[in-house]
Design a protein around this motif. Structure first.
Motif, PDB file in Angstrom:
ATOM      1  N   THR A  92       0.847  -1.211  -0.052  1.00 37.20           N
ATOM      2  CA  THR A  92      -0.089  -0.133   0.023  1.00 37.20           C
ATOM      3  C   THR A  92       0.978   1.349   0.036  1.00 37.20           C
ATOM      4  N   ARG A 123      -2.567  -0.757  10.861  1.00 40.45           N
ATOM      5  CA  ARG A 123      -2.587  -0.176   9.386  1.00 40.45           C
ATOM      6  C   ARG A 123      -1.301   0.449   9.091  1.00 40.45           C
ATOM      7  N   GLN A 158      -7.585  -7.116   7.252  1.00 39.21           N
ATOM      8  CA  GLN A 158      -7.028  -5.978   7.046  1.00 39.21           C
ATOM      9  C   GLN A 158      -5.815  -5.932   5.881  1.00 39.21           C
ATOM     10  N   GLU A 161      -5.954  -7.158   2.505  1.00 38.87           N
ATOM     11  CA  GLU A 161      -6.714  -6.044   1.711  1.00 38.87           C
ATOM     12  C   GLU A 161      -5.650  -5.142   1.452  1.00 38.87           C
ATOM     13  N   GLY A 165      -5.165  -5.357  -2.547  1.00 40.42           N
ATOM     14  CA  GLY A 165      -5.876  -4.551  -2.745  1.00 40.42           C
ATOM     15  C   GLY A 165      -7.369  -4.987  -2.534  1.00 40.42           C
ATOM     16  N   ALA A 166      -8.552  -3.879  -2.124  1.00 38.38           N
ATOM     17  CA  ALA A 166      -9.693  -4.174  -2.070  1.00 38.38           C
ATOM     18  C   ALA A 166     -10.444  -4.965  -3.156  1.00 38.38           C
ATOM     19  N   GLU A 167      -9.967  -4.758  -4.314  1.00 39.76           N
ATOM     20  CA  GLU A 167     -10.990  -5.510  -5.557  1.00 39.76           C
ATOM     21  C   GLU A 167     -10.383  -6.911  -5.614  1.00 39.76           C
ATOM     22  N   SER A 169      -8.682  -8.841  -2.714  1.00 43.52           N
ATOM     23  CA  SER A 169      -8.618  -9.727  -1.694  1.00 43.52           C
ATOM     24  C   SER A 169      -9.990 -10.518  -1.685  1.00 43.52           C
ATOM     25  N   PRO A 170     -11.134 -10.176  -1.940  1.00 37.47           N
ATOM     26  CA  PRO A 170     -12.369 -11.152  -1.614  1.00 37.47           C
ATOM     27  C   PRO A 170     -12.472 -12.341  -2.851  1.00 37.47           C
TER      28      PRO A 170
END
Length: 260
Positions: A92, A123, A158, A161, A165-167, A169-170
């Motif tokens: 990040t 974080r 956390q 992610e 990245g948020a896109e 990770s799931p």
């Protein structure tokens, strides 16, 4: 930190470190931690021998040691892998704490009870944690340095992610139940049978609705543990060889709810 090191050589006694920590919060009351018992544990915790002063001493000793060895560090001649868990990915771009600020955040994390603050500090120390994970000499200390992983739900997600990245990770969980899980179980059935492997296959193959009635791993966790059999641990030079079942126990440990 030099006045601490030189009068007592490289290993000042614990009572001296505690004395310095008490002196700091006495001279600068704003640095006192209101959530700890004595207020100076983040500088020097006599029970665990941790805190800012201990961390600074270790770094100072390491720098002195590096200087005596001409500051040259040996690097492995083997090329690094281009993929896998040991790959150092670009992390990040958020503001990350470094040096003394990072050390203070790590010390405060061990004593803070504010959940929001814990997530913010975790974080902000993510970059430092990644360096720790990829350091062969210190990677085993991650849970000691960051014990909040053991008790605070959501910190692992956390970090995942922040790394992917948020896109991205799931996607693993989205595809696991509908696509990947069945393929893993099918491939595991082709492996040489052992009692432990059969146990995991049976657990992975059972109906998810029966998970609460049948003791042992639930279907999803058992199928994830089958990956250890499909991707067995590699043996590095000088490492102690362990069985696949022992490797499974390093991935996750099962404790029944309500039991210590």
């Amino acid at each position: 930190m030099q006045p601490i090191v030189y009068p007592h050589r490289s290993a000042p006694p614990k009572d001296k470190r505690t004395q310095y920590a008490f002196g700091i919060v006495t001279l600068f009351p704003s640095l006192k931690d209101p959530y700890s018992k004595k207020g100076y544990e983040h500088f020097c915790d006599a029970d665990s021998n941790e805190g800012y002063i201990a961390w600074k001493l270790k770094n100072t000793q390491r720098e002195l040691s590096d200087g005596s060895n001409s500051g040259v560090r040996r690097r492995s001649s083997q090329p690094s892998d281009s993929s896998g868990p040991e790959l150092e990915r670009e992390v990040t771009k958020e503001q990350q704490l470094e040096g003394d600020q990072c050390c203070e955040a790590i010390s405060l994390l061990k004593h803070s009870t504010d959940k929001e603050q814990i997530f913010l500090k975790m974080r902000a120390t993510f970059q430092h944690r990644q360096k720790l994970i990829h350091d062969p000499q210190r990677c085993s200390t991650v849970l000691t340095v960051f014990p909040r992983f053991l008790e605070t739900k959501g910190l692992v997600l956390q970090d995942f992610e922040l790394l992917f990245g948020a896109e991205t990770s799931p996607k693993f969980l989205e595809k696991w139940g509908t696509l990947l899980k069945a393929k893993v179980i099918e491939q595991a059935k082709n492996l040489s049978k052992t009692p432990q492997l059969d146990y995991l296959i049976q657990s992975a193959d059972k109906n998810p609705d029966e998970d609460d009635e049948v003791p042992g791993w639930d279907s999803n966790m058992a199928s994830i543990l089958l990956l250890v059999y499909l991707l067995p641990p590699s043996l590095k030079k000088g490492a102690v060889k362990i069985s696949i079942w022992e490797a499974v126990n390093h991935v996750v440990k099962f404790h029944k709810a309500g039991f210590c």
